[in-house]
Design a protein around this motif. Structure first.
Motif, PDB file in Angstrom:
ATOM      1  N   TYR A  18       1.064  -1.205   0.175  1.00  0.00           N
ATOM      2  CA  TYR A  18      -0.377  -0.280   0.399  1.00  0.00           C
ATOM      3  C   TYR A  18       0.485   1.324   0.342  1.00  0.00           C
ATOM      4  O   TYR A  18       0.944   2.347  -0.911  1.00  0.00           O
ATOM      5  CB  TYR A  18      -0.907   0.045   1.226  1.00  0.00           C
ATOM      6  N   ILE A  20       4.203   1.585  -1.156  1.00  0.00           N
ATOM      7  CA  ILE A  20       4.758   2.050  -2.166  1.00  0.00           C
ATOM      8  C   ILE A  20       3.574   2.479  -3.252  1.00  0.00           C
ATOM      9  O   ILE A  20       4.142   3.011  -4.130  1.00  0.00           O
ATOM     10  CB  ILE A  20       5.790   0.151  -2.347  1.00  0.00           C
ATOM     11  N   LEU A  21       2.261   1.477  -3.638  1.00  0.00           N
ATOM     12  CA  LEU A  21       1.641   1.444  -4.553  1.00  0.00           C
ATOM     13  C   LEU A  21       0.039   2.273  -4.370  1.00  0.00           C
ATOM     14  O   LEU A  21      -0.395   2.484  -5.024  1.00  0.00           O
ATOM     15  CB  LEU A  21       1.538   0.226  -5.485  1.00  0.00           C
ATOM     16  N   SER A  23      -1.702   5.080  -3.064  1.00  0.00           N
ATOM     17  CA  SER A  23      -2.053   6.108  -3.515  1.00  0.00           C
ATOM     18  C   SER A  23      -1.664   6.008  -5.332  1.00  0.00           C
ATOM     19  O   SER A  23      -2.171   7.151  -6.151  1.00  0.00           O
ATOM     20  CB  SER A  23      -1.026   7.377  -3.350  1.00  0.00           C
ATOM     21  N   ARG A  24      -1.426   5.538  -5.891  1.00  0.00           N
ATOM     22  CA  ARG A  24      -0.757   5.356  -7.401  1.00  0.00           C
ATOM     23  C   ARG A  24      -2.387   5.012  -8.073  1.00  0.00           C
ATOM     24  O   ARG A  24      -1.806   5.083  -8.933  1.00  0.00           O
ATOM     25  CB  ARG A  24       0.206   5.129  -7.983  1.00  0.00           C
ATOM     26  N   GLN A  26      -5.567   3.982  -8.932  1.00  0.00           N
ATOM     27  CA  GLN A  26      -7.020   4.739  -8.578  1.00  0.00           C
ATOM     28  C   GLN A  26      -8.283   3.939  -9.717  1.00  0.00           C
ATOM     29  O   GLN A  26      -7.369   4.021 -10.564  1.00  0.00           O
ATOM     30  CB  GLN A  26      -6.417   6.260  -9.538  1.00  0.00           C
ATOM     31  N   VAL A  30     -11.070   7.461  -8.166  1.00  0.00           N
ATOM     32  CA  VAL A  30     -10.415   7.770  -7.021  1.00  0.00           C
ATOM     33  C   VAL A  30      -9.886   6.400  -6.499  1.00  0.00           C
ATOM     34  O   VAL A  30      -9.801   5.770  -6.740  1.00  0.00           O
ATOM     35  CB  VAL A  30     -12.008   7.520  -5.919  1.00  0.00           C
ATOM     36  N   ALA A  31      -9.124   6.551  -5.326  1.00  0.00           N
ATOM     37  CA  ALA A  31      -7.989   5.984  -4.105  1.00  0.00           C
ATOM     38  C   ALA A  31      -8.968   5.092  -3.735  1.00  0.00           C
ATOM     39  O   ALA A  31      -9.677   5.079  -2.976  1.00  0.00           O
ATOM     40  CB  ALA A  31      -6.969   6.727  -3.864  1.00  0.00           C
ATOM     41  N   ILE A 134     -17.857  10.729  -5.944  1.00  0.00           N
ATOM     42  CA  ILE A 134     -17.105  10.074  -4.731  1.00  0.00           C
ATOM     43  C   ILE A 134     -17.921   8.698  -3.646  1.00  0.00           C
ATOM     44  O   ILE A 134     -16.824   7.741  -4.273  1.00  0.00           O
ATOM     45  CB  ILE A 134     -16.503  11.155  -3.592  1.00  0.00           C
ATOM     46  N   SER A 138     -15.734   5.189  -4.834  1.00  0.00           N
ATOM     47  CA  SER A 138     -15.367   5.246  -4.505  1.00  0.00           C
ATOM     48  C   SER A 138     -15.861   3.373  -3.917  1.00  0.00           C
ATOM     49  O   SER A 138     -15.115   2.407  -3.476  1.00  0.00           O
ATOM     50  CB  SER A 138     -15.194   5.783  -2.675  1.00  0.00           C
TER      51      SER A 138
END
Lengths: 169, 300
Positions: A18, A20-21, A23-24, A26, A30-31, A134, A138
């Motif tokens: 988590y 490492i990846l 936030s990237r 999506q 949304v993340a 959102i 999400s």
């Protein structure tokens, strides 16, 4: 504490993934709430005890990475992991669909709570399109990731237990 | 015995209730919350948080490195249908001209207002440090980013963060080598702002959907789409006249005394790799100190 060994190892490994990846990745703009999903998956596969441990560790990571008071997310997520684990672990006997549906329901409650807080702080106008852009986005993203993580984690844990059982003979 | 080992089924193994575990973790959490809330323990908690962020920073760098090939591939595909050089040039020019225009108008308006009263120059000079963004927004409900510099270069909480186009946000948490920046689009962010054309002050804040809203602008004022929004300088954190964005939409309700103004931010971190953390700035010859320096002066 020995009982929690596997939960702690799995949680730490996935928390690193988590970090490492996370936030990237999506989906639908949304993340996904990866650590919430992880807590739910571990809770449903391993029970309330493991869900509680996993929730606490994930919450602590979120607290350390954010600006909220330290311990507040850990508290909420360990209680969530415990309750979700207690219910979903029993439901898992009936099949994997119910825990996933349960998670979506929990996620919806979480999302609605966040929207309610936003509406309380900034007025109803604040919520508006956020419901679509959102909340629903999400919900869908979290459901997909939950399904994927649930399948991966259940197989990985099953293999680990098989290997551990084989070693003990 | 061997026959039963070949099949593992979840939900059938005996599980402990976990109540004891829950009680232990709830107590630890409450202890942590209490420590955080107590002002005397705040430095310790901040230090723990800063250390954790410093430990995590290398993993964020790994993520950035892993992302680069995919970003490059995405850019190649995106640029295949456009003339990349012309597009880049136009985007750069547009950004530069908008910022220059805002700055020019700000200087002009300020000079016109104050010319008869003061013989002051209307420029400000910022002192700070350029840093790299190593991570952006890990949560749907917050808008934040992490930069690769912290207390090692003199960054402290509450320092403004800007880029060539305008305001990015404000430093929230500082560790030795990284800092956590709350973006202006974060729902918790607020800054005093003004409409450059009418000099009307309002409060600019972020929202859940990532848009900016300018509030408390009376509906008796004239506001048009495209009006430039700049910082008002109130509060002393940001210098006056720093570009925030442009008015994208003006909504007026019959019952409300104020407009609901949506602002498009000038700065866009998605396309940025570096930002500038402002230590202090000069307004008309006097230096405005960084927040912690102001505190020291008040104490003295």
């Amino acid at each position: 504490m020995r009982d929690h060994g596997l939960t702690i190892v799995v949680t730490i490994l996935l928390v690193f993934v988590y970090l490492i990846l996370g936030s990237r990745i999506q989906l639908f703009g949304v993340a996904p709430s990866f650590l919430l999903i992880l807590t739910a998956c571990v809770g449903s596969l391993e029970g309330s005890n493991a869900g509680c441990v996993c929730g606490f560790l994930c919450g602590l990571v979120l607290d350390l990475m954010g600006t909220d008071p330290l311990g507040i997310t850990a508290l909420v997520m360990c209680v969530f992991g415990f309750i979700y684990g207690a219910i979903a672990f029993m439901e898992l006997r009936e099949g994997w669909v119910r825990p996933i549906v349960m998670f979506i329901a929990c996620d919806a409650v979480y999302g609605l709570t966040r929207l309610a807080i936003a509406a309380f702080n900034h007025g109803l106008g604040e919520v508006g399109w956020s419901v679509v852009t959102i909340f629903f986005a999400s919900l869908l993203a979290d459901a997909l990731i939950a399904l994927l993580l649930f399948i991966i984690l259940s197989r990985a844990l099953a293999r680990f237990r098989l290997a551990a059982g084989g070693l003990s003979v | 015995m061997k026959g039963t080992q070949g099949r593992v089924s979840f939900g059938e193994k005996k599980q402990s209730s976990g109540v004891r575990t829950l009680v232990v973790f709830v107590l630890i959490s409450i202890l942590l919350i209490t420590l955080t809330v107590r002002e005397s323990a705040q430095p310790v908690v901040d230090q723990v948080r800063a250390t954790a962020q410093a430990v995590v920073a290398p993993f964020k760098h790994i993520g950035t490195l892993m992302e680069q090939p995919f970003t490059t591939l995405g850019n190649i595909i995106h640029n295949a249908t456009t003339n990349p050089e012309a597009l880049d040039e136009l985007e750069r020019k547009n950004e530069l001209l908008t910022a220059q225009l805002a700055e020019y108008n700000e200087y002009k308006a300020e000079n016109e207002r104050l010319r008869s009263l003061f013989a002051l120059t209307s420029s400000y000079h910022m002192r700070g440090v350029a840093v790299h963004i190593i991570d952006i927004n890990a949560d749907t409900w917050n808008e934040s980013l992490i930069i690769d510099a912290g207390s090692n270069v003199g960054i402290t909480p509450d320092m403004p963060v800007v880029d060539g186009a305008g305001i990015i946000g404000q430093v929230a948490v500082v560790s030795a080598t990284t800092s956590y920046v709350r973006q202006i689009t974060d729902p918790e962010f607020q800054v005093s702002a003004l409409l450059q054309s009418s000099r009307t002050r309002g409060i600019l804040r972020g929202s859940l959907d990532g848009s900016l809203h300018l509030e408390y602008i009376p509906s008796t004022e004239t506001v048009s789409v495209g009006d430039i929004v700049v910082t008002s300088g109130l509060g002393g954190v940001y210098p006056t006249g720093l570009l925030i964005g442009t008015v994208a939409n003006v909504a007026e309700t019959s019952k409300s005394l104020y407009y609901d103004i949506t602002v498009t931010p000038a700065a866009n971190v998605e396309n940025q790799e570096e930002v500038f953390v402002v230590f202090d700035y000069t307004v008309s010859g006097s230096t405005v100190l960084a927040p912690e320096e102001r505190v020291v002066q008040v104490g003295e």
